[in-house]
Design an enzyme around this catalytic site. Structure first.
Site, PDB file in Angstrom:
ATOM      1  N   HIS A  19       2.015 -25.502   7.445  1.00  0.00           N
ATOM      2  CA  HIS A  19       2.964 -25.948   8.472  1.00  0.00           C
ATOM      3  C   HIS A  19       3.040 -27.466   8.493  1.00  0.00           C
ATOM      4  O   HIS A  19       4.102 -28.035   8.726  1.00  0.00           O
ATOM      5  CB  HIS A  19       2.585 -25.337   9.826  1.00  0.00           C
ATOM      6  CG  HIS A  19       2.759 -23.848   9.805  1.00  0.00           C
ATOM      7  ND1 HIS A  19       3.971 -23.240  10.082  1.00  0.00           N
ATOM      8  CD2 HIS A  19       1.905 -22.859   9.463  1.00  0.00           C
ATOM      9  CE1 HIS A  19       3.844 -21.936   9.932  1.00  0.00           C
ATOM     10  NE2 HIS A  19       2.598 -21.677   9.549  1.00  0.00           N
ATOM     11  N   ASP A  25       7.898 -32.475   5.650  1.00  0.00           N
ATOM     12  CA  ASP A  25       8.992 -32.524   4.674  1.00  0.00           C
ATOM     13  C   ASP A  25      10.221 -33.025   5.432  1.00  0.00           C
ATOM     14  O   ASP A  25      10.951 -32.265   6.079  1.00  0.00           O
ATOM     15  CB  ASP A  25       9.211 -31.122   4.083  1.00  0.00           C
ATOM     16  CG  ASP A  25      10.325 -31.094   3.045  1.00  0.00           C
ATOM     17  OD1 ASP A  25      11.211 -31.975   3.088  1.00  0.00           O
ATOM     18  OD2 ASP A  25      10.316 -30.185   2.206  1.00  0.00           O
ATOM     19  N   GLY A  52      10.969 -16.100  12.180  1.00  0.00           N
ATOM     20  CA  GLY A  52       9.814 -16.777  11.586  1.00  0.00           C
ATOM     21  C   GLY A  52       9.683 -18.172  12.150  1.00  0.00           C
ATOM     22  O   GLY A  52       9.816 -19.168  11.437  1.00  0.00           O
ATOM     23  N   GLU A 103      11.212  -7.164  12.012  1.00  0.00           N
ATOM     24  CA  GLU A 103      11.624  -5.781  11.733  1.00  0.00           C
ATOM     25  C   GLU A 103      11.215  -4.846  12.866  1.00  0.00           C
ATOM     26  O   GLU A 103      11.790  -3.767  13.021  1.00  0.00           O
ATOM     27  CB  GLU A 103      10.978  -5.290  10.423  1.00  0.00           C
ATOM     28  CG  GLU A 103      11.524  -5.925   9.140  1.00  0.00           C
ATOM     29  CD  GLU A 103      10.912  -7.287   8.780  1.00  0.00           C
ATOM     30  OE1 GLU A 103      10.199  -7.874   9.625  1.00  0.00           O
ATOM     31  OE2 GLU A 103      11.169  -7.764   7.657  1.00  0.00           O
ATOM     32  N   GLU A 119      14.079 -20.601   8.552  1.00  0.00           N
ATOM     33  CA  GLU A 119      13.729 -21.328   7.325  1.00  0.00           C
ATOM     34  C   GLU A 119      12.907 -20.346   6.506  1.00  0.00           C
ATOM     35  O   GLU A 119      11.728 -20.154   6.736  1.00  0.00           O
ATOM     36  CB  GLU A 119      12.950 -22.601   7.668  1.00  0.00           C
ATOM     37  CG  GLU A 119      12.934 -23.598   6.530  1.00  0.00           C
ATOM     38  CD  GLU A 119      11.892 -23.300   5.477  1.00  0.00           C
ATOM     39  OE1 GLU A 119      12.095 -22.350   4.665  1.00  0.00           O
ATOM     40  OE2 GLU A 119      10.876 -24.005   5.461  1.00  0.00           O
ATOM     41  N   GLU A 128       8.621 -15.398  -2.113  1.00  0.00           N
ATOM     42  CA  GLU A 128       8.188 -14.976  -0.762  1.00  0.00           C
ATOM     43  C   GLU A 128       9.023 -13.815  -0.224  1.00  0.00           C
ATOM     44  O   GLU A 128       8.592 -13.103   0.664  1.00  0.00           O
ATOM     45  CB  GLU A 128       8.203 -16.084   0.302  1.00  0.00           C
ATOM     46  CG  GLU A 128       7.306 -17.263   0.018  1.00  0.00           C
ATOM     47  CD  GLU A 128       7.358 -18.320   1.100  1.00  0.00           C
ATOM     48  OE1 GLU A 128       7.494 -17.961   2.290  1.00  0.00           O
ATOM     49  OE2 GLU A 128       7.244 -19.508   0.748  1.00  0.00           O
ATOM     50  N   HIS A 274       9.248 -30.395  -0.351  1.00  0.00           N
ATOM     51  CA  HIS A 274       7.993 -29.760  -0.776  1.00  0.00           C
ATOM     52  C   HIS A 274       8.240 -28.626  -1.775  1.00  0.00           C
ATOM     53  O   HIS A 274       7.318 -28.166  -2.430  1.00  0.00           O
ATOM     54  CB  HIS A 274       7.201 -29.245   0.435  1.00  0.00           C
ATOM     55  CG  HIS A 274       7.771 -28.012   1.062  1.00  0.00           C
ATOM     56  ND1 HIS A 274       8.890 -28.022   1.874  1.00  0.00           N
ATOM     57  CD2 HIS A 274       7.394 -26.719   0.990  1.00  0.00           C
ATOM     58  CE1 HIS A 274       9.154 -26.790   2.276  1.00  0.00           C
ATOM     59  NE2 HIS A 274       8.261 -25.972   1.749  1.00  0.00           N
TER      60      HIS A 274
HETATM   61  C1  LIG Z   1       8.622 -21.095   6.063  1.00  0.00           C
HETATM   62  S1  LIG Z   1       7.871 -20.758   7.593  1.00  0.00           S
HETATM   63  C2  LIG Z   1       8.971 -21.591   8.701  1.00  0.00           C
HETATM   64  C3  LIG Z   1       8.320 -21.954  10.019  1.00  0.00           C
HETATM   65  C4  LIG Z   1       9.212 -22.706  10.987  1.00  0.00           C
HETATM   66  N1  LIG Z   1      10.437 -21.993  11.269  1.00  0.00           N
HETATM   67  C5  LIG Z   1       9.555 -24.069  10.469  1.00  0.00           C
HETATM   68  O1  LIG Z   1      10.704 -24.284  10.086  1.00  0.00           O
HETATM   69  O2  LIG Z   1       8.668 -24.924  10.424  1.00  0.00           O
HETATM   70  C6  LIG Z   1       8.268 -19.075   7.765  1.00  0.00           C
HETATM   71  C7  LIG Z   1       7.589 -18.396   8.931  1.00  0.00           C
HETATM   72  O3  LIG Z   1       8.183 -17.129   9.103  1.00  0.00           O
HETATM   73  C8  LIG Z   1       7.188 -16.169   9.400  1.00  0.00           C
HETATM   74  N2  LIG Z   1       7.743 -14.876   8.977  1.00  0.00           N
HETATM   75  C9  LIG Z   1       8.032 -14.508   7.707  1.00  0.00           C
HETATM   76  N3  LIG Z   1       8.550 -13.263   7.700  1.00  0.00           N
HETATM   77  C10 LIG Z   1       8.601 -12.845   8.992  1.00  0.00           C
HETATM   78  C11 LIG Z   1       9.013 -11.637   9.613  1.00  0.00           C
HETATM   79  N4  LIG Z   1       9.483 -10.629   8.885  1.00  0.00           N
HETATM   80  N5  LIG Z   1       8.914 -11.537  10.950  1.00  0.00           N
HETATM   81  C12 LIG Z   1       8.424 -12.571  11.680  1.00  0.00           C
HETATM   82  N6  LIG Z   1       7.977 -13.723  11.143  1.00  0.00           N
HETATM   83  C13 LIG Z   1       8.071 -13.872   9.809  1.00  0.00           C
HETATM   84  C14 LIG Z   1       5.975 -16.645   8.621  1.00  0.00           C
HETATM   85  O4  LIG Z   1       4.772 -16.133   9.155  1.00  0.00           O
HETATM   86  C15 LIG Z   1       6.106 -18.158   8.736  1.00  0.00           C
HETATM   87  O5  LIG Z   1       5.402 -18.652   9.851  1.00  0.00           O
END
Ligand SMILES: C[S@@+](CC[C@H](N)C(=O)[O-])C[C@H]1O[C@@H](n2cnc3c(N)ncnc32)[C@H](O)[C@@H]1O
Length: 377
Positions: A19, A25, A52, A103, A119, A128, A274
């Site tokens: 994070h 970034d 997410g 989901e 994101e 991913e 990044h």
């Molecule tokens: C790339 S990070 C982005 C975090 C934040 N939105 C940011 O921009 O800093 C993606 C986040 O989405 C969460 N995530 C991924 N798939 C998910 C899902 N199906 N349901 C809920 N959270 C999810 C991950 O755990 C992660 O914390």
């Protein structure tokens, strides 16, 4: 989806370093902020879902833009931290953090949202496999006339040199190690490198592998992409790899025609991010003259045993045919199969702050894991 894959994936996002990497970034975070705040007239009094939410930063941008309600969904334990960040910024009455996979979420009275922000992008865009979750959220929660931030994405590819991978072996304490370097490349040629390519290292213009419309495309549309391409080298140079990167486009819903469309670019000509670029390094370099033909096929196919990862396969064209390129009748004679895995290493889907040497010391290199090469910086 295999629950072990999911568990490992969400646990990997409990590492604060990832994070930190994302928050620091500047190009990524500032583009999201601008894309949301420049659409403030649209966000005003709207209901939004952040798929997410991680630390909650995008949800806060939405609240700052005037959203009346933000559902900030986070599957990992980061949800608890997001709640603290929301409180710290005095948005508890607007932002509701939901600790769940998107989901599994049910919204009160089955209401629909006006916008989904997320994101979700990984290395070469689709690493991913998080876009699938955004598409589930779209189908479940987004109003018919709702908007996605971002709304589309394009993957680009271009042939390139990767001097940093070669030059470091020209002089090792006064000793030339090119034989070692060659064997090293051939022993790990099945791993993509995550590396910053300089514009002058490109050997030709980029071409789009695919364009994804988040409003329309379905999960199955993301299963495989293929491109056959023939081009003339734009300059003399060593053809050493195929570079892959992506751009994302955000909606422009402002009435103000002065505003230009917001684009998050991750290519060699954009501000560094990044994600850097993903480079499929060829086992053997080819020295090219300007205009000399380059022909390749790139296949990006979702792995059948883990839908969060893709196999990238580059097929080089027979040099005989390259002399007289005929795009429609490519004879592919040489195959390099490159597999990529979900994690760069299990805790760090986005690369983390460590440089590659540190990581190699700390972690055994898995057979197909992509390598984040910081040596270029
Ligand atoms: C790339 S990070 C982005 C975090 C934040 N939105 C940011 O921009 O800093 C993606 C986040 O989405 C969460 N995530 C991924 N798939 C998910 C899902 N199906 N349901 C809920 N959270 C999810 C991950 O755990 C992660 O914390």
């Amino acid at each position: 989806m295999d629950e072990t894959v999911n568990t490992e994936y969400f646990e990997s996002y409990e590492d604060l370093e990832i994070h930190r990497l994302m928050l620091e970034d500047a190009s990524r975070t500032a583009t999201y902020k601008q894309a949301i705040l420049s659409n403030a007239p649209y966000f005003k009094d709207k209901v939004v879902m952040d798929v997410g939410c991680g630390t909650g930063i995008l949800s806060i941008f939405c609240a700052q833009a005037g959203a009346k309600k933000v559902y900030a969904v986070e599957a990992s334990k980061l949800a608890n931290l997001a709640k603290e960040v929301v409180k710290e910024n005095n948005f508890e009455t607007i932002i509701e953090v939901i600790h769940s996979k998107v989901e599994d979420v049910t919204l009160p009275d089955n209401i629909k949202v006006d916008a989904i922000v997320s994101e979700w992008m990984g290395f070469y865009l689709l690493h991913e496999g998080m876009l699938d979750s955004v598409l589930v959220a779209r189908d479940q929660f987004l109003k018919e006339d709702g908007h996605l931030f971002p709304e589309s994405a394009t993957i680009y590819v271009a042939p390139c040199s990767v001097p940093s991978l070669y030059k470091q072996w020209d002089n090792v304490h006064g000793v030339s190690m090119s034989a070692f370097s060659k064997q090293l490349r051939q022993s790990k040629y099945n791993k993509p490198e995550i590396i910053q390519i300089h514009p002058e290292d490109l050997l030709g213009p980029e071409i789009a592998l695919c364009w994804i419309d988040l409003k329309e495309n379905k999960s199955a549309d993301l299963d495989s992409f293929s491109l056959q391409h023939v081009l003339g080298a734009s300059r003399a140079g060593a053809y050493q790899g195929i570079s892959v990167w992506f751009d994302c486009v955000f909606p422009d819903l402002s009435q103000d025609r002065e505003e230009s469309q917001m684009i998050l670019g991750t290519g060699p000509f954009s501000l560094p991010t990044h994600w850097k670029q993903t480079v499929i390094v060829l086992p053997q370099e080819q020295l090219l003259e300007p205009g000399e033909p380059i022909a390749f096929q790139l296949d990006m196919t979702r792995d059948s045993s883990n839908c969060r990862r893709y196999n990238l396969q580059v097929t080089l064209q027979d040099p005989e045919v390259v002399e007289h390129p005929t795009p429609c009748t490519c004879h592919m004679t040489k195959c390099i199969i490159i597999k990529t895995f979900m994690h760069q290493h299990p805790e760090q889907p986005r690369g983390g702050e460590k440089n590659s040497d540190e990581r190699r010391e700390q972690q055994p290199i898995l057979v197909d894991e992509p390598i984040d090469d910081d040596e270029d910086e």
